[in-house]
Enzyme design. Structure first.
Site, PDB file in Angstrom:
ATOM      1  N   TYR A  34       0.924  -1.299  -0.028  1.00 35.78           N
ATOM      2  CA  TYR A  34      -0.146   0.084   0.090  1.00 35.78           C
ATOM      3  C   TYR A  34       0.950   1.323   0.119  1.00 35.78           C
ATOM      4  CZ  TYR A  34      -3.078   3.666   1.596  1.00 35.78           C
ATOM      5  OH  TYR A  34      -3.431   5.012   1.913  1.00 35.78           O
ATOM      6  N   GLU A  72      -4.052   7.313  -3.650  1.00 37.56           N
ATOM      7  CA  GLU A  72      -3.397   6.058  -3.182  1.00 37.56           C
ATOM      8  C   GLU A  72      -3.145   4.865  -4.231  1.00 37.56           C
ATOM      9  OE1 GLU A  72      -6.123   5.105   0.428  1.00 37.56           O
ATOM     10  OE2 GLU A  72      -6.907   3.397  -0.845  1.00 37.56           O
TER      11      GLU A  72
END
Lengths: 381, 289
Positions: free
Chosen positions: A101, A189
């Protein structure tokens, strides 16, 4: 404003972040054409503004033509958490070994952007943050200087990213910050970043949300906005320019100022009613806007009663009264009982203008809400 | 006594020639605020109701000895206006403008940390010390001189609670709307600390709302640092997760942070009673006095 995955990926790819080969499709035939070019396995991914698409059945992997056709038929037109899927992204499947991530958001308590990296990619990062906060490495960014390269490396090493891909991931992060700043993003993101069996690093998903308040200086992004409201009332509110949220109750609520409108909702609940909506007419509303607000709330078939609560600062009571009269005088019969409470700037002038044959008037917030809740109960019986 | 503004505050209005700027300058002057100058780039030399207009804030400070500014500049130019104010070492800058881009505010916030200036807002109704000075858009007539301090994230909710107090004859030392944006200059804690140090403030009302963790942090501050009693109100108990309720900052995140429940519990744990209605907040304050 939310960008779709395919829009964000276009922006990422242009900035040099590797993304899987993909095609946008809006019909089963287009999906079949796309998979023919891209090959198998292929991911068919719904392009809607909801989180958790995979779990909700909006992402499917196809290993052959039959599966691709089935996935396209299943996903196109499906209802995903209230949104109809009109487009899918057809994307080459990635053979991955790890999922990471990386993301950047505004840390409001620090008043600074923060970069976040974790080896626990592929799942909801908010859940990771709650259950295992140490699994996310964080680095605050000085907005005057941007993300220093050493900071990108530092947060990547702290997160425990495998050494052989650490510099690649750090470079992703630096590029993401440049995009975050240049586009006035509120969040950006990649979840997951996939590490392939060849140890290449690929952005398998892309999230990019833009600060609505900054859209005035990003015409290119504003043009990408696709109205996709959960229901037609929210679409209508968008046209009128209201802050509106539809809820499931039967007492319609109109007021000025977010805090006071939220308070009015809370009081409806406190006095045993159920709020039908949040509608903030904003500051300084003129008569037409007030009339539009009433039209909005009357359009909601769940609404059995309306409370109009105004405490004027820059909003003037006489303008509000004029708007209420205009909206109600066009009806032979008022659709639902309306309780009005006017206080603050020009409230007395407003009370003189207000046609009290058409509305019920209460002097305090508490009394107004209680009366509206009683009205709602009577009407719904 | 009061906090942040009083009779001695000398105000320059940034954006004084715009519609909002002009209207609220009149209201502020009518209330008795000492508005000594205005700015509007390119319109230096003009005047608004006899108040001299300058091209720059530094001229206004030099010529008229202003020590505070109120910003009525449109969102696209608001951050620039705040930077200009910060570069002249004013004591106080009150930014009324709604819709300032968040990344602009992050840069302002950075600069602010290097100065001694206090910023209130943006996206706020301003600050008032009843009977002395009003910087912003609050309706002056609902306030009364007294000894209760008030700090709130929301404008109109402030008016509601103030009227509940004033109706009972409970006046205010100072009332501040800190603004509903994600990044703001003055936090609950800054205001609470100032009220705690103000000898005339005998009780404080704190009005919060869903989103962020400012109320939780304020609760901790109250428990550890305040002797002055505080009563609270939290708006947004019925707000569904993931929906922005008007203010950019007012959103309960998907994972459940920023909820009204968490804020009410934090305040209760700090010994702060939280009213179910604005009127109940006034009940609590009455009990304190």
């Amino acid at each position: 404003m939310k960008l779709h995955e395919y829009q964000a990926k276009d922006i990422f790819a242009e900035a040099g972040i590797p993304v899987p080969e993909s095609r946008l499709a809006s019909s089963v035939d287009e999906v079949m054409e796309a998979v023919e070019d891209i090959g198998y396995p292929a991911a068919i991914k719904a392009q809607v503004h909801v989180g958790g698409r995979g779990k909700a059945g909006g992402i499917k992997i196809a290993m052959d033509e039959d599966e691709a056709r089935q996935a396209a038929e299943d996903i196109l037109g499906m209802d995903l958490k209230g949104y109809t899927v009109e487009k899918v992204l057809v994307e080459a499947g990635v053979d991955f070994e790890n999922e990471l991530y990386v993301g950047i958001t505004m840390d409001r308590s620090e008043g600074k952007p923060v970069a976040m990296v974790s080896t626990e990619g592929g799942v909801n990062i908010e859940e990771v943050a709650e259950e295992n906060p140490d699994a996310i490495a964080r680095e605050h960014i000085d907005p005057a200087f941007g993300l220093h390269p050493y900071q990108a490396r530092k947060v990547v090493f702290e997160a425990g990213i495998p050494r052989d891909v650490a510099f690649d991931v750090a470079s992703f992060l630096s590029t993401l910050y440049d995009l975050y700043e240049a586009n006035d993003a509120s969040d950006i993101e990649i979840n997951p970043v996939m590490i392939t069996s060849d140890r290449d690093v690929v952005a398998a998903d892309a999230v990019m949300n833009i600060d609505d308040d900054a859209l005035f200086r990003h015409d290119d992004l504003a043009a990408m906005e696709e109205d996709s409201y959960e229901d037609e009332l929210e679409a209508k509110a968008g046209e009128y320019g209201f802050d509106y949220v539809r809820l499931s109750g039967n007492t319609g609520i109109i007021g000025n100022g977010a805090g006071l409108v939220m308070t009015t909702l809370d009081l409806v609940d406190y006095y045993g009613g159920t709020p039908a909506n949040f509608l903030d007419i904003g500051g300084g509303a003129k008569a037409e806007r007030v009339a539009n607000a009433l039209d909005m709330v009357f359009s909601d078939e769940n609404v059995d009663s309306v409370v109009f609560n105004i405490f004027g600062g820059i909003t003037r009571g006489d303008e509000v009264a004029k708007g209420i009269n205009e909206a109600l005088e066009q009806f032979d019969e008022i659709p639902k009982p309306v309780v009005v409470r006017l206080a603050g700037t020009n409230a007395e002038e407003g009370m003189e203008i207000l046609n009290t044959d058409l509305v019920q008037v209460e002097a305090t917030l508490e009394d107004a809400v209680q009366r509206a809740v009683e009205n709602a109960k009577e009407v719904s019986q | 006594m009061s906090i942040f503004v009083d009779d001695d505050t000398r105000v320059v209005v940034q954006g004084i020639t715009g519609g909002e700027g002009k209207f609220h300058t009149r209201q502020m002057v009518e209330y008795g605020t000492n508005v000594v100058a205005g700015t509007s780039p390119g319109k230096g030399g003009q005047d608004v109701d006899g108040i001299p207009v300058y091209d720059t804030v530094s001229e206004a400070v030099e010529e008229e000895d202003a020590n505070a500014s109120v910003v009525f500049v449109p969102p696209a130019f608001a951050a620039d206006a705040i930077f200009e104010a910060l570069d002249t070492d004013l004591d106080l800058v009150v930014a009324i403008t709604e819709g300032v881009p968040t990344q602009d505010m992050a840069k302002v916030n950075k600069r602010l940390s290097e100065t001694d200036t206090r910023l209130i807002g943006p996206n706020c109704p301003g600050i008032i010390t009843p009977g002395e000075a009003k910087l912003g858009i609050l309706p002056g007539n609902i306030f009364e001189e007294g000894n209760v301090g008030l700090v709130s994230r929301s404008g109109t909710l402030t008016y509601q609670v103030v009227s509940n107090l004033t109706e009972r004859g409970i006046g205010q030392t100072t009332a501040i709307g800190i603004g509903g944006d994600p990044i703001i200059g003055t936090s609950f804690i800054d205001a609470l600390e100032a009220f705690e140090n103000d000898p005339d403030t005998e009780a404080v009302v704190m009005c919060g709302e869903i989103g962020g963790e400012d109320e939780e942090q304020a609760a901790k501050f109250i428990a550890e640092n305040m002797d002055t009693p505080v009563a609270g109100f939290i708006a947004g108990r019925t707000a569904p997760p993931g929906k922005r309720m008007g203010h950019a900052g007012a959103i309960v995140s998907g994972s459940g942070t920023g909820t009204a429940e968490s804020k009410i519990n934090a305040l209760n744990d700090a010994g702060v009673p939280v009213g179910d209605t604005p009127n109940e907040v006034a009940d609590h304050i009455e009990d304190f006095l």
